[in-house]
Design a protein around this motif. Structure first.
Motif, mmCIF file in Angstrom:
data_model
loop_
_atom_site.group_PDB
_atom_site.id
_atom_site.type_symbol
_atom_site.label_atom_id
_atom_site.label_comp_id
_atom_site.label_asym_id
_atom_site.label_seq_id
_atom_site.Cartn_x
_atom_site.Cartn_y
_atom_site.Cartn_z
ATOM 1 N N THR A 131 0.862 -1.191 0.000
ATOM 2 C CA THR A 131 0.000 0.000 0.000
ATOM 3 C C THR A 131 0.892 1.232 0.000
ATOM 4 O OG1 THR A 131 -0.129 -0.036 2.430
ATOM 5 C CG2 THR A 131 -1.861 -1.222 1.229
ATOM 6 N N TYR A 146 -2.785 6.339 -2.389
ATOM 7 C CA TYR A 146 -2.060 6.203 -1.116
ATOM 8 C C TYR A 146 -1.130 7.387 -0.878
ATOM 9 C CZ TYR A 146 -3.834 1.412 -0.952
ATOM 10 O OH TYR A 146 -4.673 0.307 -0.912
ATOM 11 N N SER A 172 -1.849 5.030 3.926
ATOM 12 C CA SER A 172 -2.709 3.866 3.633
ATOM 13 C C SER A 172 -3.451 3.434 4.894
ATOM 14 C CB SER A 172 -1.842 2.753 3.059
ATOM 15 O OG SER A 172 -0.875 2.329 4.000
ATOM 16 N N THR A 181 -9.722 5.351 1.934
ATOM 17 C CA THR A 181 -8.364 4.893 1.601
ATOM 18 C C THR A 181 -7.920 3.813 2.580
ATOM 19 O OG1 THR A 181 -7.843 7.098 0.760
ATOM 20 C CG2 THR A 181 -5.976 5.667 1.274
ATOM 21 N N ALA A 214 -6.970 -0.121 1.817
ATOM 22 C CA ALA A 214 -5.691 -0.729 2.238
ATOM 23 C C ALA A 214 -5.933 -1.982 3.069
ATOM 24 C CB ALA A 214 -4.883 0.294 3.023
#
Ligand code: LRH
Ligand code: MN
Length: 429
Positions: free
Chosen positions: A130, A141, A145, A153, A157
């Motif tokens: 990530t 990212y 992450s 986000t 991840a």
């Protein structure tokens, strides 16, 4: 199993090396006998030692400035596995590959597992990623992450890490290595406490998805790609996170992820003391996370790390099963030669640590005799253990001189005829 290098070529190469090896092995045996140490027993322990190779190390690495590919380097996981099979066939200490996703993504992991087994290999810890955006990825990212301030986000991840676990289950892996580059470049850019809380919340969701017999290996790193603060920057943050998450969470030490001159062997002892020593990424460095060949800059430090590991083997804590892996970036050498050389150096440091007179060391420590203690360690470090490592390799069917035999195979030149050229670029892979 279809071995990449002809057994005849290895036998022929060994034939010209064996007499010298037996002579060196014999004289080392006599030297150790004078110290009351049986060479055969040590050779057996050394032959049981193994370290995993990183799939991403099979190709040339690079820096942010450039990467200089070589003809015949692997272009996908299948070619990387072939090269890892060459390393294991010649060196006989690297029977497992640590894959990285999505770099090693395929459509059929069952088939990949069979293909790998046919090459005499298996899989070690799987690595999530990530720290790069993939084409078509919904949430970038660039804000981090697992610790990103954007929930969508973080969720993305977490999802990716769980996908890596599911892939790993199909490959027969038992560990997930989680390294995140999350951090800041400016003071004030993110709240340092809340960033960690977000990381812990995300990591807890990944932890919940771990099968019972799996572990999550948390990899700390002082800096890069962030250059002011990093969420999991040191062993302290890592052990606190692992203790917060639960017994299946352990700490992974990448040797290059510390400030210069940090006493890494003491970190090994500390993490072991609290049952959180999960594994290693072996490499070496002089300045930053240089990802140089293990033991190439500071072999004494690598020896001292293994000295702590042998002490740990003698005083195991619950769940003591450190994952040994190489993590290097081969910017100027043939990656196969670097991994052959590094695996030998790592194995040699383990052999030297096995040859420490531990009862003498412990007595010297008890009676506060620093010179005797230091000289006892140094007496093992000064031993030339290459005959042990070479004999263990030879007895397992490997090459006595791995790099000479590899060059005699003309493997890279042959692959340059078969494989597509790798494009110019920059970065680690
Ligand atoms: C980060 C790291 C990590 C890998 C990457 C390739 O520096 O050591 O272990 O994911 O390198
Ligand atoms: Mn690493």
């Amino acid at each position: 199993m279809n071995m990449p290098i002809s057994e005849e070529l290895i036998a022929e190469a060994n034939a010209s090396e064996l007499a010298a090896l037996e002579d060196d092995y014999g004289s080392l045996g006599r030297k150790l006998e004078r110290r009351g140490i049986g060479l055969a027993a040590v050779t057996r322990r050394v032959s049981e030692f193994s370290v995993a190779v990183p799939s991403w190390g099979a190709g040339r690495g690079g820096t942010r400035f450039a990467k200089f590919p070589i003809p015949g380097e692997p272009t996908n996981i299948h070619e990387k596995l072939e090269d890892c099979a060459v390393i294991n066939q010649l060196g006989r200490t690297t029977p497992r590959v640590s894959p990285h996703f999505p770099w090693d993504k395929v459509s059929d992991y069952g088939a990949l597992r069979e293909e790998t087994a046919a090459l005499g290999l298996g899989f070690d810890a799987v690595n999530s990623n990530t720290f790069q955006d993939q084409p078509g990825q919904r949430h970038s990212y660039s804000t981090g992450s697992l610790a990103s301030g954007i929930k969508a986000t973080r969720d993305q991840a977490v999802e990716h890490n769980i996908e890596c676990i599911r892939i790993g289950e199909q490959l027969g892996a038992k560990d997930l290595t989680v390294w995140v580059g999350d951090g800041t470049n400016f003071p004030g850019q993110q709240d340092l406490a809340r960033s960690l809380d977000r990381y812990l919340d995300s990591a807890a969701q990944i932890y919940k998805a771990l099968p019972d017999d799996w572990r999550m290996l948390i990899e700390h790193k002082m800096f890069e790609p962030a250059f002011y603060s990093t969420v999991i920057s040191d062993w302290g943050s890592s052990i606190l996170a692992a203790q917060e998450l639960g017994p299946k969470a352990k700490c992974l030490i990448d040797l290059g992820h510390h400030a210069p001159n940090v006493n890494i062997e003491q970190i090994v002892a500390r993490l072991h003391r609290f049952g959180k020593l999960g594994g290693f990424h072996f490499n070496d460095s002089k300045y930053g996370d240089d990802d140089l060949d293990a033991g190439s800059i500071n072999p004494h430090q690598l020896f001292l790390v293994f000295n702590e590991l042998v002490e740990a083997e003698l005083n195991p804590r619950e769940g003591f099963r450190p994952a040994y892996m190489i993590d290097q970036s081969h910017n100027v050498t043939d990656p196969i030669e670097s991994m052959l050389s590094s695996a030998e150096t790592i194995t040699a440091c383990y052999a030297k640590a096995l040859l420490v007179d531990r009862s003498m060391l412990h007595i010297a420590q008890e009676v506060n005799d620093p010179m005797l203690a230091f000289r006892t360690l140094r007496a093992a470090y000064d031993l030339d253990v290459t005959p042990i490592v070479a004999m263990a390799r030879f007895q397992a069917g490997g090459a006595i001189d791995t790099i000479k035999t590899y060059r005699a195979s003309h493997w890279r030149a042959r692959k340059a005829q078969e494989r597509a050229p790798v494009g110019l670029g920059a970065g680690i892979v």
